[in-house]
Design an enzyme around this catalytic site. Structure first.
Site, PDB file in Angstrom:
ATOM      1  N   CYS A   1       0.827  -1.204   0.000  1.00 33.88           N
ATOM      2  CA  CYS A   1       0.000   0.000   0.000  1.00 33.88           C
ATOM      3  C   CYS A   1       0.868   1.263   0.000  1.00 33.88           C
ATOM      4  CB  CYS A   1      -1.007  -0.049   1.164  1.00 33.88           C
ATOM      5  SG  CYS A   1      -2.325   1.186   1.027  1.00 33.88           S
TER       6      CYS A   1
ATOM      7  N   HIS B   1      -3.736  -4.878  -0.186  1.00 34.50           N
ATOM      8  CA  HIS B   1      -3.306  -5.456   1.088  1.00 34.50           C
ATOM      9  C   HIS B   1      -3.395  -6.973   1.009  1.00 34.50           C
ATOM     10  CE1 HIS B   1      -3.024  -1.831   3.581  1.00 34.50           C
ATOM     11  NE2 HIS B   1      -3.956  -1.349   2.788  1.00 34.50           N
TER      12      HIS B   1
ATOM     13  N   GLU C   1      -2.486  -9.056   3.139  1.00 37.67           N
ATOM     14  CA  GLU C   1      -2.860  -9.561   4.470  1.00 37.67           C
ATOM     15  C   GLU C   1      -4.364  -9.445   4.740  1.00 37.67           C
ATOM     16  OE1 GLU C   1      -2.370  -5.171   5.303  1.00 37.67           O
ATOM     17  OE2 GLU C   1      -1.562  -6.624   3.872  1.00 37.67           O
TER      18      GLU C   1
END
Length: 194
Positions: free
Chosen positions: A77, A175, A177
């Site tokens: 990001c 992202h 994650e």
């Protein structure tokens, strides 16, 4: 394998740590230049505003360390955006790793872009076994245009770089994650790059 997440006070660190643990690895949070240099893999996260994040990096000297790293580095990001030449956000000079200038989405679309979007034109071992048009999760108001280092594209008002790569440096605008199984697979691919 030693995985270091760069700690400079501008990251959604916990969710990245948990995502790495789910893959069976442990990560260390550090702002120590020596520890970062000695890692096998480095993750450079970022959430927030570009100019304040860059001043935190400069204050710790990490702006000098990151571009010299030789092992695989993943910017996420804002981390990816700071690896570019510059950002319109706060008129910020970046680390100059990627040869792109980050710009703001136009007023024609709702900003920030928040939510799930598709990635396409996947290149690089980062996307091994990832299908075209897979969905990933994004939250951003600024983007890196398409360039020679683009390894994945997404579209929101315009087509832009969803991921970048130059030598050992990788960046994802999304992202991993927070991108469910696809994101886990991409993180796993990164951790397995030799």
């Amino acid at each position: 394998m030693k995985i270091v997440i760069i700690d400079y006070g501008a990251g959604n660190i916990q969710s990245i740590m948990f995502a790495i643990q789910r893959l069976g690895y442990e990560a260390v949070l550090s702002h120590d230049a020596e520890e970062i240099r000695n890692a096998d893999k480095v993750i450079f996260p970022g959430v927030g505003e570009a100019s304040s994040a860059m001043s935190k990096l400069r204050a710790t000297g990490l702006d000098q360390v990151i571009p010299t790293l030789k092992q695989p580095v993943l910017g996420i990001c804002l981390g990816m955006q700071l690896m570019c030449h510059s950002s319109e956000e706060g008129n910020t000079e970046g680390l100059g790793i990627f040869d792109l200038d980050v710009v703001k989405f136009s007023n024609k679309v709702k900003v920030p872009q928040i939510g799930w979007n598709q990635i396409s034109d996947l290149k690089s071992e980062l996307f091994k076994n990832i299908p075209e048009k897979a969905y990933i999760y994004l939250v951003h108001s600024f983007y890196a245009p398409i360039g020679s280092e683009t390894i994945a594209k997404s579209e929101y008002d315009v087509e832009y770089s969803a991921a970048l790569q130059k030598e050992n440096f990788y960046g994802t605008q999304f992202h991993p994650e927070k991108s469910s199984d696809i994101g886990s697979e991409i993180l796993n691919n990164f951790l397995n790059i030799t």
